[in-house]
Scaffold this active site. Sequence first.
Site, short mmCIF file in Angstrom:
data_model
loop_
_atom_site.label_atom_id
_atom_site.label_comp_id
_atom_site.label_asym_id
_atom_site.label_seq_id
_atom_site.Cartn_x
_atom_site.Cartn_y
_atom_site.Cartn_z
N HIS A 23 0.87 -1.18 0.00
CA HIS A 23 0.00 0.00 0.00
C HIS A 23 0.91 1.24 0.00
O HIS A 23 2.04 1.18 0.50
CB HIS A 23 -0.84 -0.06 1.29
CG HIS A 23 -1.89 0.99 1.43
ND1 HIS A 23 -1.62 2.26 1.89
CD2 HIS A 23 -3.21 0.95 1.19
CE1 HIS A 23 -2.75 2.96 1.93
NE2 HIS A 23 -3.73 2.19 1.50
N ASP A 49 2.84 -4.89 8.04
CA ASP A 49 1.63 -4.07 7.92
C ASP A 49 0.43 -5.01 7.98
O ASP A 49 0.15 -5.75 7.03
CB ASP A 49 1.70 -3.30 6.58
CG ASP A 49 0.37 -2.68 6.17
OD1 ASP A 49 -0.63 -2.86 6.88
OD2 ASP A 49 0.35 -2.01 5.12
N GLN A 101 -4.86 -5.27 6.72
CA GLN A 101 -5.89 -6.15 6.14
C GLN A 101 -5.89 -7.53 6.79
O GLN A 101 -6.78 -8.33 6.53
CB GLN A 101 -5.67 -6.32 4.63
CG GLN A 101 -5.80 -5.06 3.83
CD GLN A 101 -7.21 -4.47 3.86
OE1 GLN A 101 -8.18 -5.13 4.20
NE2 GLN A 101 -7.32 -3.21 3.51
N LYS A 140 -10.78 -0.63 10.23
CA LYS A 140 -11.00 -1.82 9.38
C LYS A 140 -11.40 -3.02 10.24
O LYS A 140 -11.76 -4.06 9.72
CB LYS A 140 -9.74 -2.14 8.59
CG LYS A 140 -9.36 -1.03 7.60
CD LYS A 140 -8.18 -1.44 6.77
CE LYS A 140 -7.45 -0.28 6.16
NZ LYS A 140 -8.03 0.22 4.92
N CYS A 199 -4.86 2.78 -3.54
CA CYS A 199 -3.60 3.23 -2.92
C CYS A 199 -2.50 2.21 -3.12
O CYS A 199 -1.67 1.97 -2.23
CB CYS A 199 -3.78 3.52 -1.43
SG CYS A 199 -4.86 4.90 -1.12
N1 PMP Z 1 -1.88 -0.89 4.52
C1 PMP Z 1 -2.86 -1.58 3.94
C2 PMP Z 1 -2.58 -2.97 3.42
C3 PMP Z 1 -4.13 -1.02 3.81
O1 PMP Z 1 -5.10 -1.71 3.22
C4 PMP Z 1 -4.35 0.28 4.29
C5 PMP Z 1 -5.71 0.96 4.16
N2 PMP Z 1 -6.31 0.82 2.91
C6 PMP Z 1 -3.30 0.96 4.91
C7 PMP Z 1 -2.08 0.34 5.01
C8 PMP Z 1 -3.47 2.34 5.46
O2 PMP Z 1 -4.34 2.32 6.54
P1 PMP Z 1 -4.91 3.67 7.16
O3 PMP Z 1 -5.45 4.47 6.02
O4 PMP Z 1 -5.98 3.20 8.10
O5 PMP Z 1 -3.79 4.34 7.86
#
Ligand code: PMP
Length: 415
Positions: A132, A209, A212, A235, A373
């Site tokens: 991401h 990270d 998910q 999430k 993203c």
């Molecule tokens: N890493 C992953 C794999 C994600 O899916 C996301 C959110 N789409 C993020 C990081 C970023 O998370 P946040 O916007 O809640 O900081």
Amino acid sequence: MSSVEPVKDTTRSVAEHRGDFPILARPMNDRPLAFLDSAASAQKPECVIEAEARCYREYYANIHRGVYQLSQRSTDAYERARGKVAELLNAPDAREVVFVRGTTEAINLVAWSFVRPRLGPGDEILITGMEHHSNIVPWQLVCEETGAKLVVSPVTDDGEVDLEDFRARLGPRTKFASVVHVSNALGTINPVAEMVAAAQAADVPTLVDGAQAVPHGGADVQAIGCDFYCFSGHKLYGPSGIGALWGRYELLRHMRPYQGGGEMIRYVTFEKSAFAAPPQRFEAGTPNIAGAIGLGVAVDYVRAIGLERIGAHEGELLEYATARLREIDGLRIIGNAREKAGVISFVLDGVHPHDIGTILDQEGVAIRAGHHCAQPVMDRFGVPATVRASFGLYNTREDVDALVNALYRVKEFFG
Ligand code: PMP
């Protein structure tokens, strides 16, 4: 730390908990809402909504400094939530859990407080090709400052990490590895314990990270063996604006603060300040108190249902959705890893994902269309964007059927 499992609620199937989510009872364009965008942000059960409201209604005050009862109650509830997050992740010690805004802030914190001081020109940070943006851009920023280099282990045609390639890129200049547990764009579940072991063998510290992964089956930081792990509350059916970074205490203890301000100090003079021990050292300013408390309740909620049961339920939906989507002519699924979580990305010949999203919305089906993203993932597969359906504990086969029926409408429309 002894892990206290909340009482399991196995009298209802996972999807029968749908009724706990008030928003899902609201029709969309006179149809039942098929909410298939939980990977972006999950909906909230009544208990989480109520916990935040009750905090503000009954015992809200700023934490840690107050000598009066309300402040002590708020502080206790906030710190209890920290303990719940520690149990959720099987962290050895609740002091290893830092409350942050979410995954993005957690990665930035590690980038600046842990990695930045260890980097010099020519050093390397290793990531994978399915990260991401929040696990790419912070590393680019520290690389720009230090002359270090970002190294990427590419993704295979099926959307998997190539472990041999990953291992081979861990060299003498590698100072850190940061990898995603479950890809938000492809659904791939990565073999993070093996990746971390490979990094450890090369003496490279790691961050995983878990944005998910935690909602789709949970994570055990001791089993993974990483040095840092993070996720976002929103999430995990919790509030937005709150998340957690877990880090080994021995590392946190020697890290510089990420931000300065109140709450994170031992004393301040104009000449010099001394910092509090972790986790307070990394929680400058008034935190999202009610959000943390709401996250604690969300943790209780998913643990009572059982994260493994939630993961299995979403796995069944993924299998059903994959089979049904494959019936549609001209539809291509992007990401066919052997191990996948409840995320399915696809493109349809001749129709832009945004047009699909708009038509689906009219049919009461909420999906995400775009690059999620993860622009480098789109580039890797040669598409500008995908349609992404993602599952939460409240989704059913009817939601998948609604998606498939709406996709046939899209095909009719575009002839
Ligand atoms: N890493 C992953 C794999 C994600 O899916 C996301 C959110 N789409 C993020 C990081 C970023 O998370 P946040 O916007 O809640 O900081």
